[in-house]
Design a protein around this motif. Structure first.
Motif, PDB file in Angstrom:
ATOM      1  N   UNK A  75      11.209  69.556  37.473  1.00 16.72           N
ATOM      2  CA  UNK A  75      10.102  69.565  38.441  1.00 16.72           C
ATOM      3  C   UNK A  75      10.173  70.813  39.323  1.00 16.72           C
ATOM      4  N   UNK A  76       9.062  71.109  39.950  1.00 11.73           N
ATOM      5  CA  UNK A  76       8.996  72.230  40.878  1.00 11.73           C
ATOM      6  C   UNK A  76       9.057  71.785  42.322  1.00 11.73           C
ATOM      7  N   UNK A  77       9.534  70.569  42.558  1.00  7.38           N
ATOM      8  CA  UNK A  77       9.600  70.040  43.919  1.00  7.38           C
ATOM      9  C   UNK A  77      10.422  70.965  44.810  1.00  7.38           C
ATOM     10  N   UNK A  78       9.854  71.278  45.963  1.00  7.52           N
ATOM     11  CA  UNK A  78      10.478  72.252  46.855  1.00  7.52           C
ATOM     12  C   UNK A  78      10.911  71.616  48.175  1.00  7.52           C
ATOM     13  N   UNK A  79      10.043  70.759  48.721  1.00  5.19           N
ATOM     14  CA  UNK A  79      10.331  70.212  50.042  1.00  5.19           C
ATOM     15  C   UNK A  79       9.843  68.773  50.215  1.00  5.19           C
ATOM     16  N   UNK A  80       8.920  68.334  49.369  1.00  8.16           N
ATOM     17  CA  UNK A  80       8.301  67.022  49.544  1.00  8.16           C
ATOM     18  C   UNK A  80       9.228  65.886  49.112  1.00  8.16           C
ATOM     19  N   UNK A  81       9.712  65.119  50.084  1.00  5.83           N
ATOM     20  CA  UNK A  81      10.556  63.964  49.778  1.00  5.83           C
ATOM     21  C   UNK A  81       9.764  62.919  48.997  1.00  5.83           C
ATOM     22  N   UNK A  82       8.478  62.771  49.331  1.00  2.00           N
ATOM     23  CA  UNK A  82       7.639  61.769  48.655  1.00  2.00           C
ATOM     24  C   UNK A  82       7.556  62.070  47.163  1.00  2.00           C
ATOM     25  N   UNK A  83       7.270  63.316  46.823  1.00  2.00           N
ATOM     26  CA  UNK A  83       7.153  63.680  45.416  1.00  2.00           C
ATOM     27  C   UNK A  83       8.482  63.536  44.682  1.00  2.00           C
ATOM     28  N   UNK A  84       9.511  64.098  45.257  1.00  2.00           N
ATOM     29  CA  UNK A  84      10.809  64.099  44.575  1.00  2.00           C
ATOM     30  C   UNK A  84      11.355  62.685  44.395  1.00  2.00           C
ATOM     31  N   UNK A  85      11.236  61.854  45.436  1.00  2.00           N
ATOM     32  CA  UNK A  85      11.744  60.489  45.350  1.00  2.00           C
ATOM     33  C   UNK A  85      11.030  59.701  44.257  1.00  2.00           C
ATOM     34  N   UNK A  86       9.701  59.811  44.216  1.00  2.00           N
ATOM     35  CA  UNK A  86       8.943  59.068  43.210  1.00  2.00           C
ATOM     36  C   UNK A  86       9.231  59.561  41.795  1.00  2.00           C
ATOM     37  N   UNK A  87       9.349  60.867  41.633  1.00  2.00           N
ATOM     38  CA  UNK A  87       9.680  61.417  40.314  1.00  2.00           C
ATOM     39  C   UNK A  87      11.040  60.906  39.861  1.00  2.00           C
ATOM     40  N   UNK A  88      12.020  60.948  40.766  1.00  2.00           N
ATOM     41  CA  UNK A  88      13.368  60.504  40.413  1.00  2.00           C
ATOM     42  C   UNK A  88      13.408  59.018  40.070  1.00  2.00           C
ATOM     43  N   UNK A  89      12.716  58.213  40.847  1.00  2.00           N
ATOM     44  CA  UNK A  89      12.718  56.768  40.619  1.00  2.00           C
ATOM     45  C   UNK A  89      12.073  56.412  39.280  1.00  2.00           C
ATOM     46  N   UNK A  90      10.934  57.032  38.990  1.00  2.00           N
ATOM     47  CA  UNK A  90      10.227  56.724  37.746  1.00  2.00           C
ATOM     48  C   UNK A  90      11.003  57.250  36.544  1.00  2.00           C
ATOM     49  N   UNK A  91      11.589  58.428  36.678  1.00  2.00           N
ATOM     50  CA  UNK A  91      12.409  58.974  35.588  1.00  2.00           C
ATOM     51  C   UNK A  91      13.593  58.058  35.307  1.00  2.00           C
ATOM     52  N   UNK A  92      14.198  57.532  36.368  1.00  2.00           N
ATOM     53  CA  UNK A  92      15.339  56.634  36.195  1.00  2.00           C
ATOM     54  C   UNK A  92      14.921  55.351  35.473  1.00  2.00           C
ATOM     55  N   UNK A  93      13.710  54.878  35.769  1.00  2.00           N
ATOM     56  CA  UNK A  93      13.199  53.657  35.129  1.00  2.00           C
ATOM     57  C   UNK A  93      13.127  53.808  33.610  1.00  2.00           C
ATOM     58  N   UNK A  94      12.803  55.010  33.144  1.00  3.46           N
ATOM     59  CA  UNK A  94      12.644  55.228  31.694  1.00  3.46           C
ATOM     60  C   UNK A  94      13.843  55.973  31.110  1.00  3.46           C
ATOM     61  N   UNK A  95      14.909  56.061  31.929  1.00  2.00           N
ATOM     62  CA  UNK A  95      16.175  56.655  31.476  1.00  2.00           C
ATOM     63  C   UNK A  95      16.050  58.148  31.150  1.00  2.00           C
ATOM     64  N   UNK A  96      15.442  58.883  32.062  1.00  2.00           N
ATOM     65  CA  UNK A  96      15.360  60.340  31.959  1.00  2.00           C
ATOM     66  C   UNK A  96      16.078  60.959  33.162  1.00  2.00           C
TER      67      UNK A  96
END
Length: 222
Positions: A95-116
């Motif tokens: 990801x290109x996440x730079x500062x947004x906690x909202x974006x990074x947290x959601x990306x990480x959580x969803x990726x973890x759900x599908x084992x990425x």
């Protein structure tokens, strides 16, 4: 490591793609989410449909997925995109996440759900130094929208050079907006980067939305 890259066509996702390539990751695809609303909590909106041109000059497969743009529903669309990435053989998401906690947290959580696994190489990088660095390293981009008091709106549609970077940084310090635009102050479109096989030529025009909001409407790419 086989990865897919969340790709908006802007400077941050393009830089993260290059980071992944030079770290030796195998790029299975680029993923672009296409919001159906004018604004999105998670994804860039202006010109994201044009990532097909960037994917072509990069030589990567592109997965474009429509998303509602509605705050919670677009997270379900992101999960669909990650599942498709995994079906293509991806083991991780860049990801290109730079500062947004909202974006990074959601990306990480969803990726973890599908084992990425997730990789965000720009996370918490110094904003001013990053902007200087990306231009010095040969990335060419234009600003396609800006919404911030004190922003140098005359730079819209222009390929940003080192002098422009210093003007943006000076204005950001004076008026308090984010110099790398992670707060949504502006959106960018990359026309050339070191991995591009050729430079994209962009034509368009400026449009004033309000006193503190301007857009550069891209009408043609060749």
């Amino acid at each position: 490591m086989k990865v897919c890259v969340l790709y908006s066509g802007g400077k941050d996702s393009t830089y993260s793609l290059h980071w992944a390539v030079f770290k030796g990751f195998e790029i299975k695809c680029l993923i672009t989410l296409l919001p159906e609303k004018e604004y999105s909590w998670m994804f860039q909106v202006p010109n994201v449909e044009l990532t097909k041109y960037q994917a072509e000059v990069l030589g990567y497969n592109l997965l474009q997925i429509k998303t509602s743009g509605i705050k919670d529903r677009e997270l379900k669309d992101l999960k669909i995109a990650f599942i498709k990435a995994k079906e293509l053989g991806a083991e991780g998401i860049v990801t290109g996440a730079l500062l947004s906690d909202y974006q990074r947290l959601n990306i990480n959580l969803i990726a973890e759900e599908v084992n990425l696994k997730t990789y965000s190489p720009l996370w918490r990088k110094n904003q001013e130094e990053y902007l200087r660095e990306i231009v010095k390293e040969g990335f060419k981009f234009i600003i396609t929208s800006a919404t911030a008091y004190g922003f140098p709106f005359h730079l819209l549609g222009k390929v940003i050079d080192e002098q422009d970077v210093e003007e943006i940084i000076e204005r950001a310090r004076k008026y308090g907006f984010n110099p790398a635009f992670e707060g949504g102050e502006a959106e960018t479109f990359v026309i050339y980067a070191p991995l591009f096989k050729r430079e994209l030529k962009v034509e368009g025009y400026k449009k004033k939305i309000s006193e503190y909001e301007w857009r550069f409407i891209i009408t043609h790419i060749h």
